[in-house]
Design a protein around this motif. Sequence first.
Motif, PDB file in Angstrom:
ATOM      1  N   GLN A   1      25.688  67.838  64.189  1.00 40.57           N
ATOM      2  CA  GLN A   1      26.167  68.744  63.420  1.00 40.57           C
ATOM      3  C   GLN A   1      25.970  68.448  61.863  1.00 40.57           C
ATOM      4  O   GLN A   1      26.367  69.076  60.938  1.00 40.57           O
ATOM      5  CB  GLN A   1      27.723  69.077  63.686  1.00 40.57           C
ATOM      6  N   GLY A   2      25.289  67.338  61.552  1.00 42.19           N
ATOM      7  CA  GLY A   2      24.983  66.876  60.259  1.00 42.19           C
ATOM      8  C   GLY A   2      26.001  65.972  59.703  1.00 42.19           C
ATOM      9  O   GLY A   2      25.786  65.710  58.415  1.00 42.19           O
ATOM     10  N   PHE A   3      26.798  65.399  60.341  1.00 45.54           N
ATOM     11  CA  PHE A   3      27.841  64.220  59.620  1.00 45.54           C
ATOM     12  C   PHE A   3      27.247  62.942  59.856  1.00 45.54           C
ATOM     13  O   PHE A   3      26.612  62.642  60.617  1.00 45.54           O
ATOM     14  CB  PHE A   3      29.522  64.359  60.941  1.00 45.54           C
ATOM     15  N   ASP A   4      27.809  62.374  58.955  1.00 47.53           N
ATOM     16  CA  ASP A   4      27.123  60.857  58.715  1.00 47.53           C
ATOM     17  C   ASP A   4      28.055  59.893  59.593  1.00 47.53           C
ATOM     18  O   ASP A   4      28.995  60.442  60.256  1.00 47.53           O
ATOM     19  CB  ASP A   4      27.524  60.280  57.386  1.00 47.53           C
ATOM     20  N   THR A   5      27.480  58.820  59.661  1.00 46.74           N
ATOM     21  CA  THR A   5      28.170  57.937  60.831  1.00 46.74           C
ATOM     22  C   THR A   5      29.617  57.708  60.589  1.00 46.74           C
ATOM     23  O   THR A   5      30.462  57.735  61.604  1.00 46.74           O
ATOM     24  CB  THR A   5      27.577  56.485  60.459  1.00 46.74           C
ATOM     25  N   ARG A   6      30.514  57.590  59.558  1.00 48.64           N
ATOM     26  CA  ARG A   6      31.665  57.605  59.349  1.00 48.64           C
ATOM     27  C   ARG A   6      32.405  58.925  59.744  1.00 48.64           C
ATOM     28  O   ARG A   6      33.373  58.750  60.531  1.00 48.64           O
ATOM     29  CB  ARG A   6      32.120  57.209  57.888  1.00 48.64           C
ATOM     30  N   LYS A   7      31.914  59.798  59.346  1.00 53.35           N
ATOM     31  CA  LYS A   7      32.333  61.285  59.493  1.00 53.35           C
ATOM     32  C   LYS A   7      32.302  61.510  61.239  1.00 53.35           C
ATOM     33  O   LYS A   7      33.551  62.053  61.866  1.00 53.35           O
ATOM     34  CB  LYS A   7      31.911  62.503  58.835  1.00 53.35           C
TER      35      LYS A   7
END
Length: 305
Positions: A108-114
């Motif tokens: 969905q386009g989230f980075d690793t942290r999100k």
Amino acid sequence: MSALQNQPLIKVSNIDKLFGAKQALNNVSFEINKGAPVALVGPNGAGKTTLFSILCGYIQQTSGEVSIMGHKPGSAATFGNLAALPQDAQLDPRFSIAQQLKFYGQLQGFDTRKSKYEAQRTLDLVGLKEVLNEKPEALSHGMRKRVTIAQALIGEPKIVMLDEATAGLDPLHAREVRELVANLSGETTFILSSHDLSELERLCEQVLYLENGVLREHQTLTNEADLSYITLRMASVIPDFEQKLKSILQVTQVKKTQDKEYLISIEPGKNDLPIDIQILQLCHDNDWQYKQMINGKTLENQLFS
């Protein structure tokens, strides 16, 4: 307020779907607005899965128009705003739950942290935060089902479509899923497909009933009971029960809807004593045991009676 905010979340106008010579959907139209869960019901082969697939953008209708939040199904604008969970959704046995949910977050386009946060947040929602690092083989069927529901909730989509979300769950975990849907309904609009009408009746305020690809019913269910009817479920078969119920002045008709269940038509205002009290008094006087009394029609009776 923008025009987009005023329009329905989902608008389906006169859609048909043909698979060769077979017509799976026939001139189906409806609208769904933000709010309480919506029930999608019908027998096997009615067209429910086809409709789900069109709304998700997996397949296209043969004719007619479909709008999801003002956009075509499957378009970039709906990505992340609409999620769907098929009944047979599976987890990959090779990877941990955390790895799989984080992967879906990254899609969905989230980075690793999100992505990590979303994996933890959604598992907590379904009551499974302790299985974050487990592999699917370590989980029961019901637990795997709840993990797939967590997957559908990643990114807080505006629309979530669940196909038989509680199938295979024990009663406790099925109740937890119902409570989850109810609690999230303020922000997320759920479309629930299920054969369990009593479950849908608890959750939904709108019902779409498909049969042979045709939308036979599209109605809003209200929380207020229809005082023209009472549904009565008895503990055992009673000879001439319908006639004995008609001895009550306000009872105009008694219809046996299924084994030991009766739909009682009521004409109000003919007696100062409430009709439910009169029915209970009749049961007491004749030593009849009843299982349940419902003011109004059940969803099953609304659709099929």
